[in-house]
Each structure stands twice: as C-alpha cells, then as structure tokens.
Design a protein around this motif. Structure first.
Motif, PDB file in Angstrom:
ATOM      1  N   LEU A   5       0.856  -1.180   0.000  1.00  0.00           N
ATOM      2  CA  LEU A   5       0.000   0.000   0.000  1.00  0.00           C
ATOM      3  C   LEU A   5       0.901   1.241   0.000  1.00  0.00           C
ATOM      4  O   LEU A   5       1.927   1.264   0.668  1.00  0.00           O
ATOM      5  N   ASP A   6       0.523   2.263  -0.765  1.00  0.00           N
ATOM      6  CA  ASP A   6       1.421   3.404  -0.941  1.00  0.00           C
ATOM      7  C   ASP A   6       1.192   4.542   0.045  1.00  0.00           C
ATOM      8  O   ASP A   6       1.831   5.581  -0.020  1.00  0.00           O
ATOM      9  N   GLY A   7       0.240   4.373   0.934  1.00  0.00           N
ATOM     10  CA  GLY A   7       0.037   5.377   1.975  1.00  0.00           C
ATOM     11  C   GLY A   7      -0.656   6.644   1.494  1.00  0.00           C
ATOM     12  O   GLY A   7      -0.792   7.595   2.249  1.00  0.00           O
ATOM     13  N   GLN A   8      -1.087   6.672   0.253  1.00  0.00           N
ATOM     14  CA  GLN A   8      -1.720   7.876  -0.298  1.00  0.00           C
ATOM     15  C   GLN A   8      -3.238   7.760  -0.293  1.00  0.00           C
ATOM     16  O   GLN A   8      -3.795   6.855  -0.897  1.00  0.00           O
ATOM     17  N   GLY A   9      -3.906   8.683   0.362  1.00  0.00           N
ATOM     18  CA  GLY A   9      -5.372   8.735   0.301  1.00  0.00           C
ATOM     19  C   GLY A   9      -6.026   7.617   1.097  1.00  0.00           C
ATOM     20  O   GLY A   9      -5.373   6.918   1.878  1.00  0.00           O
ATOM     21  N   PRO A  10      -7.356   7.454   0.896  1.00  0.00           N
ATOM     22  CA  PRO A  10      -8.088   6.455   1.664  1.00  0.00           C
ATOM     23  C   PRO A  10      -7.531   5.048   1.449  1.00  0.00           C
ATOM     24  O   PRO A  10      -7.030   4.734   0.352  1.00  0.00           O
ATOM     25  N   LEU A  11      -7.688   4.231   2.493  1.00  0.00           N
ATOM     26  CA  LEU A  11      -7.120   2.891   2.457  1.00  0.00           C
ATOM     27  C   LEU A  11      -7.666   2.056   1.292  1.00  0.00           C
ATOM     28  O   LEU A  11      -6.941   1.318   0.636  1.00  0.00           O
ATOM     29  N   PHE A  12      -8.988   2.219   1.033  1.00  0.00           N
ATOM     30  CA  PHE A  12      -9.562   1.365  -0.023  1.00  0.00           C
ATOM     31  C   PHE A  12      -8.958   1.711  -1.379  1.00  0.00           C
ATOM     32  O   PHE A  12      -8.745   0.846  -2.223  1.00  0.00           O
ATOM     33  N   GLU A  13      -8.603   3.010  -1.559  1.00  0.00           N
ATOM     34  CA  GLU A  13      -7.976   3.387  -2.831  1.00  0.00           C
ATOM     35  C   GLU A  13      -6.560   2.842  -2.915  1.00  0.00           C
ATOM     36  O   GLU A  13      -6.105   2.413  -3.958  1.00  0.00           O
ATOM     37  N   GLN A  14      -5.867   2.865  -1.785  1.00  0.00           N
ATOM     38  CA  GLN A  14      -4.506   2.308  -1.772  1.00  0.00           C
ATOM     39  C   GLN A  14      -4.533   0.825  -2.150  1.00  0.00           C
ATOM     40  O   GLN A  14      -3.723   0.344  -2.938  1.00  0.00           O
ATOM     41  N   LEU A  15      -5.499   0.127  -1.532  1.00  0.00           N
ATOM     42  CA  LEU A  15      -5.582  -1.307  -1.814  1.00  0.00           C
ATOM     43  C   LEU A  15      -5.957  -1.537  -3.278  1.00  0.00           C
ATOM     44  O   LEU A  15      -5.385  -2.407  -3.950  1.00  0.00           O
ATOM     45  N   ALA A  16      -6.907  -0.724  -3.772  1.00  0.00           N
ATOM     46  CA  ALA A  16      -7.320  -0.882  -5.175  1.00  0.00           C
ATOM     47  C   ALA A  16      -6.125  -0.657  -6.092  1.00  0.00           C
ATOM     48  O   ALA A  16      -5.913  -1.396  -7.052  1.00  0.00           O
ATOM     49  N   ARG A  17      -5.302   0.368  -5.768  1.00  0.00           N
ATOM     50  CA  ARG A  17      -4.122   0.634  -6.618  1.00  0.00           C
ATOM     51  C   ARG A  17      -3.152  -0.545  -6.587  1.00  0.00           C
ATOM     52  O   ARG A  17      -2.625  -0.964  -7.599  1.00  0.00           O
ATOM     53  N   ALA A  18      -2.962  -1.080  -5.392  1.00  0.00           N
ATOM     54  CA  ALA A  18      -2.019  -2.198  -5.281  1.00  0.00           C
ATOM     55  C   ALA A  18      -2.532  -3.407  -6.073  1.00  0.00           C
ATOM     56  O   ALA A  18      -1.774  -4.075  -6.779  1.00  0.00           O
ATOM     57  N   LEU A  19      -3.833  -3.649  -5.970  1.00  0.00           N
ATOM     58  CA  LEU A  19      -4.413  -4.788  -6.711  1.00  0.00           C
ATOM     59  C   LEU A  19      -4.326  -4.540  -8.212  1.00  0.00           C
ATOM     60  O   LEU A  19      -4.012  -5.429  -9.000  1.00  0.00           O
ATOM     61  N   LYS A  20      -4.579  -3.288  -8.574  1.00  0.00           N
ATOM     62  CA  LYS A  20      -4.526  -2.922  -9.992  1.00  0.00           C
ATOM     63  C   LYS A  20      -3.133  -3.202 -10.558  1.00  0.00           C
ATOM     64  O   LYS A  20      -2.974  -3.781 -11.628  1.00  0.00           O
ATOM     65  N   ASN A  21      -2.112  -2.810  -9.790  1.00  0.00           N
ATOM     66  CA  ASN A  21      -0.748  -3.050 -10.255  1.00  0.00           C
ATOM     67  C   ASN A  21      -0.477  -4.543 -10.412  1.00  0.00           C
ATOM     68  O   ASN A  21       0.181  -4.977 -11.350  1.00  0.00           O
ATOM     69  N   SER A  22      -1.007  -5.322  -9.465  1.00  0.00           N
ATOM     70  CA  SER A  22      -0.806  -6.769  -9.561  1.00  0.00           C
ATOM     71  C   SER A  22      -1.510  -7.333 -10.783  1.00  0.00           C
ATOM     72  O   SER A  22      -1.009  -8.233 -11.447  1.00  0.00           O
ATOM     73  N   ILE A  23      -2.680  -6.772 -11.067  1.00  0.00           N
ATOM     74  CA  ILE A  23      -3.431  -7.265 -12.243  1.00  0.00           C
ATOM     75  C   ILE A  23      -2.685  -6.902 -13.523  1.00  0.00           C
ATOM     76  O   ILE A  23      -2.446  -7.724 -14.392  1.00  0.00           O
ATOM     77  N   LEU A  24      -2.256  -5.623 -13.578  1.00  0.00           N
ATOM     78  CA  LEU A  24      -1.632  -5.165 -14.823  1.00  0.00           C
ATOM     79  C   LEU A  24      -0.248  -5.752 -15.039  1.00  0.00           C
ATOM     80  O   LEU A  24       0.206  -5.894 -16.164  1.00  0.00           O
ATOM     81  N   SER A  25       0.399  -6.112 -13.943  1.00  0.00           N
ATOM     82  CA  SER A  25       1.716  -6.728 -14.142  1.00  0.00           C
ATOM     83  C   SER A  25       1.574  -8.227 -14.369  1.00  0.00           C
ATOM     84  O   SER A  25       2.559  -8.924 -14.539  1.00  0.00           O
ATOM     85  N   PRO A  82      -8.585 -12.875  -4.244  1.00  0.00           N
ATOM     86  CA  PRO A  82      -8.774 -13.508  -2.934  1.00  0.00           C
ATOM     87  C   PRO A  82     -10.132 -13.129  -2.338  1.00  0.00           C
ATOM     88  O   PRO A  82     -10.638 -12.036  -2.598  1.00  0.00           O
ATOM     89  N   ALA A  83     -10.707 -14.031  -1.560  1.00  0.00           N
ATOM     90  CA  ALA A  83     -11.979 -13.725  -0.896  1.00  0.00           C
ATOM     91  C   ALA A  83     -11.791 -12.491  -0.016  1.00  0.00           C
ATOM     92  O   ALA A  83     -10.716 -12.294   0.565  1.00  0.00           O
ATOM     93  N   THR A  84     -12.808 -11.654   0.073  1.00  0.00           N
ATOM     94  CA  THR A  84     -12.665 -10.396   0.821  1.00  0.00           C
ATOM     95  C   THR A  84     -12.308 -10.673   2.284  1.00  0.00           C
ATOM     96  O   THR A  84     -11.468  -9.993   2.871  1.00  0.00           O
ATOM     97  N   ARG A  85     -12.926 -11.732   2.818  1.00  0.00           N
ATOM     98  CA  ARG A  85     -12.662 -12.061   4.224  1.00  0.00           C
ATOM     99  C   ARG A  85     -11.181 -12.424   4.414  1.00  0.00           C
ATOM    100  O   ARG A  85     -10.507 -11.935   5.318  1.00  0.00           O
ATOM    101  N   ASN A 131     -14.879  -4.123   4.895  1.00  0.00           N
ATOM    102  CA  ASN A 131     -15.512  -3.089   4.073  1.00  0.00           C
ATOM    103  C   ASN A 131     -14.505  -2.381   3.185  1.00  0.00           C
ATOM    104  O   ASN A 131     -14.806  -1.994   2.058  1.00  0.00           O
ATOM    105  N   THR A 132     -13.309  -2.199   3.709  1.00  0.00           N
ATOM    106  CA  THR A 132     -12.263  -1.561   2.898  1.00  0.00           C
ATOM    107  C   THR A 132     -11.947  -2.434   1.687  1.00  0.00           C
ATOM    108  O   THR A 132     -11.823  -1.949   0.550  1.00  0.00           O
TER     109      THR A 132
END
Ligand code: PLP
Length: 473
Positions: free
Chosen positions: A8-28, A38-41, A52-53
């Motif tokens: 997580l890059d520490g920028q902005g809301p946590l859910f956006e950080q996680l989304a960015r990290a997942l996005k990078n994993s998807i695109l790479s 992965p299951a949300t739980r 919820n995040t």
C-alpha cells in the motif's frame, strides 16, 4: 497470499490504496485475466484491514472494469485485460484493412490509467477524477446490472441459435455504427463490397464513403441470388437474410449455405444485418447465418432500434474471434464506448424478462396492424395493388401493376394533398423495377388509422386510372 506483495502506498483512503495495489498486480500479470481475486474475508484478515475496505477496493476495480463481481462466487479479474492493453497482438494473423494495420502498430496510450507505475509514492498522473467510496458503491450496483453482453449472449443462443461468449460481443451505437466500424476494419479503398439490389441505403452510403467498389447483386423470392455474386470474390457482403430490406423476402436455406460457402471460398466477410428478425408472423425464423456451419466469416449485427426504439442507439455485433480486437480499437477511437447507464438499464430489462414480454406484446399488435393493412389494401384497392406476401417485419411492399412512373408521381402528390403519405420503393433499387411500387410501413399507425388510410388510398386510386393495361409485375 503473502506472495502477492500487495504494497500500500500510503496515499489517500485505504480502499484506494488497496485498489491501486491490486490494480498493479493485475496489470503486471500477477493476477491473470479471468482468475479469482482472494476472498474479501481472507484478504481483510491477511492485511489486517476491515472487510468493508476490501469490498470498496474491489468495487473500485469493478467500476474501472478491471474486475468483475460474480454473485455468489466472488470477484474475478476481467477476462479482457490483455485485449484492453494490447488489442492487436491476438489478431496478428488475420488480414485486415490498412486502417486496422495502422491501429495494430499504435503505441501505448500515454494517458491510459492502466500504465500507472507500481511503486510510486506520489503519482501526479493526469486522468483520475476525484473519487469516493460512496460513488463507487452506487456505481457498482449499476454495473452489476450492466451485464449487457452476457444478457445478449444468452438471448441470442436461445432465440437465434447463435452460440457466442460475451467476450465476442461488442456493444455499438446502432447497426449504422456496426457497419461503419466493420468497413473501417476490413475494407480498404477499392475493395469490392456487395450490397443487395434493392438495398438499405444507409448501408450503401457507408460502404461508398469508405471507398469500396460496390457490386449490387439482385434479390429474388429466395433472397440474394448467390450465383450472381462476383466470380472474383468480394471483401465484404452486406445482407439482410431474415427479412430482405426492402423487398421483404426471406433468404432460403439453400441460399444461406451457398453464401457461406462463397465467403469461405473467397475469404469474404459477411455482414448479417438482422435488424427485425424478432417479428415473424408465420412459422419459425430460419437460423441466422451466424448460427450455421462455416459461420466464422459472419459478422452478425442485431439492434434494439426496432424491438425498442431507435433513439436508444444501442445495438451489438457478434464478432468472429479474430476481428474482435480490431473492432474494439476502432470503436474506442470512435467514441470510447456507449453510454453505461443505458447499457445497465437495457441489461436489467433483458435479464428481468421484460424485453421478451415487450416483444410478445409488440408481436400481437404488429400482427393486428399488418392484417389491417393487407386486408384494407385488398378491400379498397383490389387488383390495382399486389401486396408482396412476406410475413415478417414492419412493412409490406405494394406493387402497382397498371401504373407508369408518371402515374405514381400523380398518386403520391394527390395523396399528399389529402394528408396521406405514400412512399415509393424504386429509390432503393439500383435500376427502377418495371412497375412502380410502394414501401408501406405499418408500425407507426394504429389499426383504426390504417383502415382509414387504406380506404382513402382506394378512393384516390379510383380517381387515377393506371395508364398501363397489363397487370403482371
Ligand atoms: C435494413 C436495416 N438495418 C438496420 C436498421 C437499424 O439501424 P440502427 O440499428 O442503426 O438504428 C434499419 C432501420 O430502419 C434497417 O432498415
């Protein structure tokens, strides 16, 4: 999960950080297209963040069409990530127009959000608007309903025998855009394109505007006369087999197979315009070309302009696999996609069964109107008018065997003075037919109006005796 290296890059809301990290994993490529996230739980307990995040992050990915939520079975990486970023490579072996050859060579798009570098602490990239969790929550609900391509694939298989995955279906803004994109993708200036004679004018004009060399092939009672297709082949053949426009003929099964064999022999593409196949009043519709053997040369276009309303501007193309990437690129360069809200509404309409309910209602009413028209013409015009007997669609052809073309002009002008609009059929032919005829639409007038209109037509015909005596068509 630890091997996912979700930083997580520490920028902005946590859910956006996680989304960015997942996005990078998807695109790479760490998460392959189509694979399950992965299951949300599980993810929430591994990363020690709230569930919820994680849910909000997944919603964000879905909203950006990088992932797809599947009710009951979690969230998957979108199957088309590869096609989104590199539309051309998959289609490298398929011959294409110079336009598509050029798009295949285009480099990556600088502004594409898909290219966000993974490890940045502050990314001042242009392109992302202000986003919030609540927007994505409501957007996700809409997107969940927007499974339009899946709904169309399911509908086509059931009603038209066309087996296609949602991944081969492209949503477009009407048959008109479908043909324009197909022309761009498969035709170069000077390539031969076949149209029917008589023909749908907008198809003719589209092909002309793309610089095609047009060959008109005549239609008889069995549809396009395949033995008259150009001996040297054609790059593209535009046909309306379910209900030839405007003659109303239905292409016979033998002609359908002959056309497919011709296309296979010459490497032609067939554009199957199935604009009103839903409305057939006798028997069952013949199978679409796209549902028959050798159909990988067929580009199938269906529209909601006739079944719902034309200003919706939504239609679809079932693309042969090798053309999908080129078509997608051409569509992007045209308009970046059809309105998402309309697509969502339409998907809900299809999946909830309302669409087919609407079709049944329309069928009942159109059948009544057609019967009123044909009956009214017979009663009021008798032998002066011969009605083509095609039992489909929203129009009939009414021939005037004892009329010359000057008689037809008189008829149309006189009718206009009495507030009756009549429309000749000859402008749809390359060469005028021996006798004039009318193209009579019946979807926009009520049964009562049709009865009055046919009575009025009968009256006017009695005032204008045809100048020809023989009555053969
Ligand atoms: C032969 C034919 N194809 C297609 C269409 C529908 O075109 P679109 O989907 O662009 O509204 C029509 C409408 O009149 C038509 O007559």
């Amino acid at each position: 999960l630890n091997s996912l290296l979700l930083e997580l890059d520490g920028q902005g809301p946590l859910f956006e950080q996680l989304a960015r990290a997942l996005k990078n994993s998807i695109l790479s490529g760490r998460f392959a297209p189509g694979s399950r996230l992965p299951a949300t739980r599980t993810l929430s307990s591994t990363l020690a963040i709230s569930r919820n995040t994680v849910i909000s992050a997944y919603e964000l990915l879905c909203a950006e069409q990088l992932a797809v939520a599947e009710p009951g079975s979690g969230t998957r990486v979108a199957a088309e990530i590869a096609a989104l970023s590199t539309p051309s490579t998959a289609d490298g072996g398929i011959p294409c127009s110079r336009y598509s050859a050029r798009t295949r060579k285009l480099g990556p798009i600088t502004l594409a959000r898909l290219q966000i570098a993974p490890e940045l602490r502050y990314n001042l990239q242009y392109g992302d608007p202000l986003m919030g969790a609540s927007l994505f929550q409501s957007w996700r609900r809409k997107l969940a309903a927007a499974a339009l391509r899946e709904a169309i694939a399911e509908y086509l298989e059931r009603r038209r025998g066309i087996v296609s995955s949602a991944g081969n279906i492209l949503i477009v803004g009407g048959t008109q855009q479908a043909l324009s994109l197909v022309s761009r993708v498969v035709l170069d200036e000077g390539d031969t394109a076949v149209i029917e004679d008589p023909h749908y004018q907008l198809a003719h004009h589209t092909l002309l505007a793309h610089g095609a060399h047009i060959v008109s092939t005549p239609v008889d009672r069995e549809g396009l006369i395949t033995s008259e297709l150009p001996a040297r082949g054609a790059r593209l053949i535009y046909v309306t087999p379910s209900h030839q426009f405007p003659s109303g003929e239905i292409m016979s099964f033998d002609r359908r197979t002959a056309l497919l064999a011709y296309a296979a022999r010459h490497g032609s593409w067939i554009f199957e315009d199935d604009y009103d196949s839903e409305f057939r009043y006798v028997g069952r519709p013949l199978p679409a070309l796209r549902s028959l053997e050798l159909s990988d040369r067929v580009i199938y276009a269906g529209t909601f302009s006739k079944t719902l309303f034309p200003s919706l501007r939504l239609a679809y193309v079932v693309c042969p696999a090798g053309l999908y990437g080129d078509m997608l690129y051409a569509k992007r360069l045209d308009d970046l996609g059809c309105a998402a809200i309309d697509q969502a509404a339409l998907a809900t309409f299809l999946q909830g069964g309302q669409f087919e309910k609407q079709l049944r209602k329309s069928m009942t009413e159109l059948r009544r109107r057609r019967e009123a028209l044909v009956g009214g013409l017979q009663r009021h015009a008798g032998a002066r008018i011969q009605v083509g007997d095609s039992q489909a669609g929203m129009h009939v052809v009414a021939w005037l065997p004892d009329f010359s073309y000057p008689d037809l002009d008189r008829l149309i002008k006189t009718a206009l003075t009495r507030s009756l609009g009549l429309h000749p059929i000859h402008p749809y032919y390359r060469k005028r037919p021996a006798h004039p005829g009318l193209l009579v639409g019946f979807a926009g007038v009520s049964v009562a109006q049709i009865e009055r209109a046919t009575a009025l037509l009968g009256e006017i015909l009695r005032e204008i005796p045809g100048s020809l005596t023989h009555r053969a068509r």
